[in-house]
Design a protein around this motif. Structure first.
Motif: not given
Length: 269
Positions: A94-114
């Motif tokens: 959890v924590g890293e997304e890869f979209e359109a050739g780019q990484s982005r990070f989200d370390f919120t509990p809400e994002h982790a659960r989703r």
């Protein structure tokens, strides 16, 4: 000489999981952009991917490493692993997304659960065996300030995940991850050994360690006549804190050589 890992499975610290000393990394099943390999590659089709997974099982590998950031890796593994889920220990993140050739990070509990619910759906399973935080390098802030590790503990309590930890980039992060979780994934190879104190801590406290980049992402290179794979595995498995090394090959010959070499090194041949 025995060239499989079937007899060499070991506990991943005190997590209750038992894993092969080599794990198969699956970034190359899902993503060919923004990867740090020395040569280009073609993402395998389903037939080739299924053959690779079958070969890995035959060679005694039961550990699979995937992540949402590995493109379509999770979506592909779901159908590929149908009917054999219990044969595998699945690691996701959890924590890293890869979209359109780019990484982005989200370390919120809400994002982790989703993210976990999405991974369960993609992998067509009811649990993830080991869930790691895919760090951007700010290990300490993630573990101390985001509430993410607390959310992972709740997901473990709920049975959605069996164990959790951090795929980090710092000694401080690795030590914190082990103190409050089950496992740390660290970089450890012939060129990079800065995170060795995390291995030392794991060995002393019975915690799990997965090594990433054990072969320096395919860059391992030594003097004439020296097998870089053997030298790398002698270093990695020479440390009592290491449980398993994740190797991300899609080449059947490389996979067989990696397994035979790891088996020989671990058995002391």
């Amino acid at each position: 000489m025995i060239k499989t890992l079937h007899e060499l499975h070991r506990p991943l610290g005190d997590s209750g999981l038992t894993v092969s000393p080599l794990g198969l990394g699956t970034v190359k099943l899902g993503r060919d952009q923004g990867v740090k390999y020395p040569a280009g590659f073609t993402i395998p089709d389903d037939f080739s991917a299924r053959q690779l997974l079958h070969q890995a099982r035959e060679l005694g590998i039961n550990l699979l490493d995937t992540a949402p950031a590995y493109g379509v890796s999770e979506e592909r593994l779901g159908p590929l692993l149908q009917g054999q889920r219990d044969a595998w220990v699945i690691v996701s993140k959890v924590g890293e997304e890869f979209e359109a050739g780019q990484s982005r990070f989200d370390f919120t509990p809400e994002h982790a659960r989703r993210s976990v619910e999405r991974s369960l759906t993609r992998l067509r399973t009811d649990r993830i065996d080991l869930l790691l935080v895919h760090s951007d390098g700010s290990d300490r802030a993630i573990l101390e300030d985001s509430g993410l590790y607390e959310a992972l503990a709740e997901l473990k309590q709920a049975g959605k995940i069996r164990a959790f930890g951090l795929s980090g980039k710092t000694v401080e992060g690795g030590l914190l991850a082990l103190q409050r979780g089950d496992c740390a994934m660290v970089t450890y190879n012939l060129a990079e050994q800065d995170e060795k104190p995390v291995l030392d801590y794991a060995a002393a406290h019975g915690k799990g360690i997965l090594v990433k980049k054990a072969l320096a992402s395919g860059h391992a290179c030594l003097g004439h006549g020296i097998d870089p794979v053997r030298a790398s595995f002698e270093l990695v498995f020479g440390h009592p804190g290491v449980t398993s090394a994740i190797v991300g090959t899609i080449d059947p010959l490389h996979l067989a050589h990696n397994v035979a070499t790891a088996a020989a090194v671990i058995r002391g041949h």
